[in-house]
Structure formats: structure tokens, C-alpha cells
Design an enzyme around this catalytic site. Structure first.
Site, PDB file in Angstrom:
ATOM      1  N   LYS A  92       0.850  -1.209   0.000  1.00 29.27           N
ATOM      2  CA  LYS A  92       0.000   0.000   0.000  1.00 29.27           C
ATOM      3  C   LYS A  92       0.879   1.251   0.000  1.00 29.27           C
ATOM      4  O   LYS A  92       2.088   1.163   0.279  1.00 29.27           O
ATOM      5  CB  LYS A  92      -0.922  -0.021   1.225  1.00 29.27           C
ATOM      6  CG  LYS A  92      -0.169   0.043   2.547  1.00 29.27           C
ATOM      7  CD  LYS A  92      -1.071  -0.224   3.743  1.00 29.27           C
ATOM      8  CE  LYS A  92      -0.240  -0.279   5.017  1.00 29.27           C
ATOM      9  NZ  LYS A  92      -1.042  -0.647   6.198  1.00 29.27           N
ATOM     10  N   ARG A 109     -10.511  -0.642  15.288  1.00 27.90           N
ATOM     11  CA  ARG A 109     -10.606  -0.016  13.967  1.00 27.90           C
ATOM     12  C   ARG A 109     -11.521  -0.897  13.128  1.00 27.90           C
ATOM     13  O   ARG A 109     -12.628  -1.201  13.556  1.00 27.90           O
ATOM     14  CB  ARG A 109      -9.190   0.132  13.390  1.00 27.90           C
ATOM     15  CG  ARG A 109      -9.058   1.161  12.305  1.00 27.90           C
ATOM     16  CD  ARG A 109      -7.604   1.382  11.875  1.00 27.90           C
ATOM     17  NE  ARG A 109      -6.973   0.197  11.273  1.00 27.90           N
ATOM     18  CZ  ARG A 109      -5.739   0.176  10.775  1.00 27.90           C
ATOM     19  NH1 ARG A 109      -4.994   1.265  10.800  1.00 27.90           N
ATOM     20  NH2 ARG A 109      -5.235  -0.930  10.259  1.00 27.90           N
ATOM     21  N   TYR A 133      12.570  31.839   3.217  1.00 28.69           N
ATOM     22  CA  TYR A 133      11.309  32.507   3.540  1.00 28.69           C
ATOM     23  C   TYR A 133      11.224  32.857   5.012  1.00 28.69           C
ATOM     24  O   TYR A 133      11.543  32.027   5.873  1.00 28.69           O
ATOM     25  CB  TYR A 133      10.126  31.608   3.198  1.00 28.69           C
ATOM     26  CG  TYR A 133       9.900  31.402   1.724  1.00 28.69           C
ATOM     27  CD1 TYR A 133       9.606  32.486   0.888  1.00 28.69           C
ATOM     28  CD2 TYR A 133       9.966  30.134   1.173  1.00 28.69           C
ATOM     29  CE1 TYR A 133       9.382  32.280  -0.470  1.00 28.69           C
ATOM     30  CE2 TYR A 133       9.748  29.917  -0.178  1.00 28.69           C
ATOM     31  CZ  TYR A 133       9.457  31.000  -0.999  1.00 28.69           C
ATOM     32  OH  TYR A 133       9.238  30.798  -2.329  1.00 28.69           O
ATOM     33  N   MET A 145       9.462  24.680  -0.822  1.00 29.43           N
ATOM     34  CA  MET A 145       8.760  23.594  -1.514  1.00 29.43           C
ATOM     35  C   MET A 145       9.714  22.668  -2.259  1.00 29.43           C
ATOM     36  O   MET A 145       9.557  21.451  -2.234  1.00 29.43           O
ATOM     37  CB  MET A 145       7.723  24.179  -2.477  1.00 29.43           C
ATOM     38  CG  MET A 145       6.787  23.121  -3.049  1.00 29.43           C
ATOM     39  SD  MET A 145       5.619  23.741  -4.254  1.00 29.43           S
ATOM     40  CE  MET A 145       4.532  24.735  -3.257  1.00 29.43           C
TER      41      MET A 145
HETATM   42  C1  LIG Z   1      -0.157  -1.619   6.823  1.00 28.07           C
HETATM   43  C2  LIG Z   1      -0.670  -2.876   7.399  1.00 28.07           C
HETATM   44  C3  LIG Z   1       0.191  -3.954   7.656  1.00 28.07           C
HETATM   45  C4  LIG Z   1       1.711  -3.877   7.526  1.00 28.07           C
HETATM   46  O1  LIG Z   1       2.267  -3.266   8.683  1.00 28.07           O
HETATM   47  P1  LIG Z   1       3.861  -3.224   8.887  1.00 28.07           P
HETATM   48  O2  LIG Z   1       3.996  -2.715  10.273  1.00 28.07           O
HETATM   49  O3  LIG Z   1       4.389  -2.249   7.882  1.00 28.07           O
HETATM   50  O4  LIG Z   1       4.389  -4.583   8.680  1.00 28.07           O
HETATM   51  C5  LIG Z   1      -0.376  -5.148   8.063  1.00 28.07           C
HETATM   52  N1  LIG Z   1      -1.703  -5.265   8.229  1.00 28.07           N
HETATM   53  C6  LIG Z   1      -2.560  -4.237   8.036  1.00 28.07           C
HETATM   54  C7  LIG Z   1      -4.028  -4.440   8.244  1.00 28.07           C
HETATM   55  C8  LIG Z   1      -2.081  -3.003   7.622  1.00 28.07           C
HETATM   56  O5  LIG Z   1      -2.921  -1.995   7.440  1.00 28.07           O
END
Ligand SMILES: *Cc1c(COP(=O)(O)O)cnc(C)c1O
Length: 339
Positions: A5, A103, A232, A279
Site C-alpha cells: 500500500k 478499527r 522565507y 517547496m
Molecule cells: C499496513 C498494514 C500492515 C503492515 O504493517 P507493517 O507494520 O508495515 O508490517 C499489516 N496489516 C494491516 C491491516 C495493515 O494496514
């Protein structure tokens, strides 16, 4: 499962997926379905799990592209099922239980009843069951032990009702290190895959090292008179006649706009960033590196000579965690892959 991700935590999703595939990983985790297309393109036979919510208009894509979805409440599950039936197929799903993260995840005690309702939906095919740990990077806390216990109760309840999905997963990188007993049939690793330490109490074993280095160049060097304001807002004034270098990295690249709070490696030495980060560029004081020349490579994190600045260090300076530092590496940064 390789967690890719957020552009593979800033590393470039396409390439990371290819490399992980070459190493024999065939599961990929993303947060949103928009992230799945690039995974599919680079791992045609890979399995993909969208760990977050998938909106109704995207469920058909999941069905056609063979992307697994997470279900954690009955309304969402029914919606996935309806949309999958409309699309003429089934959505493959992993049931998520909230064992203490607070969550996403089903958090009531009728574990098996919930699973049964999911199994009964005509548009769904259950492939997995999972949970997520809240405090796996703090082994001194009881929380993860309790979460593991609760997850085991969930799995027992499902087994007792003959509902046992093939893929069972709970651990993130920190849990892989701290709770090897929670391996189940798969683990989900992001940070460890990129060679970064998860937290102060959770270190990767020897042999791991960071995959990414952030480099830039000195784009200008000049000597400013004493008392000259820099950048700046003139939050910095040269204390004496001073050589100031300009570095081609700024907050639009993910280098935080924090005052006088970072160092950069120039000519093998740590030099201070002075004045406000802009920036696209920032300024450094070159008092300690008279040899520095225009055009030379500088390192924002990584090593140069025998010096290094780690992502973990930078995170401390910025008052955040290493995750946020690397996920913040912006799209415009060229990613150069070294074999
Ligand atoms: C991002 C995520 C992971 C990975 O976490 P790491 O600490 O980077 O290994 C695993 N499970 C879920 C549900 C996540 O959102």
C-alpha cells in the site's frame, strides 16, 4: 503477504511487486482497490487483498480482476454480495475480526454467527480470516497476548461450526519479530520488507538493511555576509560570513518544513539545514565542508562515507515514526533502482 500500500511505502509499487514476486511472494496487500491495478499488472498470477473498504461501484472490478476484499460488518458484506451477483460472479473475501485494535473488524462475541452470515451470502466466497494488532511493537504490553487469545477463540468458534477458511493471518512486521507464535498460515509484512525498524523497542534481526536512500544535489553555493537572512521568513540569519549551499529537496518531496531541525550529509559530514525548508529546496550551512562543490551528491537519509542518517533518526527529529517519513516520499521523486 507483501504489504505494498501507499506506493509500497514510498518505494515504488510496480518494482517492489516485481521484486517480491521474483522472491516467491505471491500475496499482496493494499489499503484501497485503486492500489490494486498496478499490483495486478506486475503480478498477473498474484493474490491481492484490499484490507480497507471497497465502495459499491468498485466491487465488480474486484470480481473481474480476482481481487480479495475484507469484510467486517454485515451491511458491507451484503453490499459486496449484491454487487458481485450483479457482476455475474463472486467476490472473494477475508473476514476481519476486531480483537482489540478498535478499527476495522467485527467486534461482537457471536464470532461463528457472523461468519455463518458471511458464508451464506450468495455473492461471496470466503477465502480468509484475519485480525490486526494494535501494540505489537510494544512487547512489554499485555495487549497483543490478549489479542492473540481472542483471535484463537474466534478460530476455535469457526472450526466448531465447520467454517474454516484456508488463509489465516494476524501479524504485521512488529508481530513477526515479537510474537512468532502468531504466524498462523500467513503474515503481513510492510516495514520489515523495506528493511526499516518498526519502533524503538522492535528491531529487525541482523542482516536487514534499509532499501531506500534519499539523495539530492548541491545546486548552488555562495558566501553570504554576516547578518544575511536565509529563506522565507528570514528565520535564520548568518552569524558570520558564511558559505550557504542550496539543496534540491523540499517539502513537496516529503522533506518536512520544520525549522532548523534536520541535517543533511554533505561531503561525508552532517551539516545543518538552516532557515525554512521551501517547496523544492532548502539551505545548508557549509562551515564544516569547505571542499563541497556545486553539483555534488548529498544524502538526506542513507549513508555517505562513514556517516549515515537513518529514516529512524529523521523520524525522531521530525517527531514522527519511520512509516510516515517514507510514505511521505512524494510522487515526483525519481526512483532509481540499483541491481
Ligand atoms: C499496513 C498494514 C500492515 C503492515 O504493517 P507493517 O507494520 O508495515 O508490517 C499489516 N496489516 C494491516 C491491516 C495493515 O494496514
Amino acid at each position: 503477504m507483501a504489504i505494498v500500500k501507499a506506493n509500497a511505502y514510498g518505494h515504488g509499487k510496480a518494482r517492489m511487486v516485481k521484486e517480491a514476486s521474483k522472491e516467491g511472494l505471491h500475496w499482496f496487500g493494499v489499503a484501497r482497490i485503486e492500489e490494486a491495478a498496478e499490483v495486478r499488472a506486475n503480478a498477473p498470477d498474484g493474490r491481492i487483498l484490499v484490507m480497507g473498504f471497497t465502495p459499491p461501484q468498485d466491487v465488480a472490478t474486484a470480481v473481474y480482476e480476482n481481487i480479495s476484499l475484507a469484510v467486517y460488518d454485515l451491511e458491507t458484506a451484503r453490499m459486496y454480495s449484491e454487487k458481485a451477483v450483479d457482476a455475474g460472479g463472486k467476490a472473494v473475501v477475508h473476514i476481519k475480526y476486531d480483537t482489540g485494535m478498535g478499527r476495522l473488524g467485527y467486534n461482537l462475541k457471536d464470532y461463528a454467527d457472523f461468519a455463518k452470515s458471511i458464508f451464506d451470502l450468495p455473492g461471496l466466497m470466503v477465502e480468509g480470516v484475519f485480525t490486526h494488532f494494535a501494540c505489537a511493537d510494544e512487547p512489554s504490553k499485555e495487549t497483543t497476548h490478549q489479542q492473540i487469545q481472542t483471535f484463537n477463540q474466534v478460530l476455535n468458534a469457526l472450526r466448531n461450526h465447520g467454517l474454516c477458511p484456508a488463509v489465516i493471518h494476524a501479524s504485521n512486521s512488529a508481530a513477526i519479530v515479537n510474537y512468532p507464535q502468531a504466524g498462523y498460515t500467513m503474515v503481513r509484512s510492510g516495514m520489515a520488507l523495506y528493511g526499516l525498524n518498526m519502533a524503538h523497542e522492535t528491531w529487525l534481526p541482523a542482516g536487514f538493511g534499509p532499501v531506500m536512500t534519499l539523495k539530492s544535489r548541491l545546486t548552488s553555493i555562495k558566501t553570504l555576509p554576516a547578518g544575511q537572512g536565509v529563506s522565507y521568513g528570514h528565520s535564520y540569519f548568518t552569524p558570520h560570513e558564511q558559505r550557504i549551499g542550496v539543496v534540491g529537496v523540499g517539502y513537496a518531496d516529503g522533506f518536512r518544513r520544520i525549522l532548523n531541525a534536520s541535517s543533511i550529509l554533505v561531503h561525508g559530514k552532517k551539516v545543518p539545514v538552516v532557515g525554512m525548508v521551501a517547496m523544492d529546496q532548502c539551505m545548508v550551512a557549509l562551515d564544516d565542508v569547505p571542499e563541497a562543490k556545486i553539483g555534488e551528491e548529498v544524502v538526506i537519509f542513507g549513508s555517505q562515507g562513514d556517516q549515515k542518517i537513518t529514516v529512524e533518526e529523521l523520524a525522531d527529529v521530525w517527531g514522527t515514526i519511520p512509516y510516515e517519513v517514507i510514505c511521505g516520499m512524494s510522487a515526483r521523486l525519481p526512483r532509481i533502482y540499483i541491481e
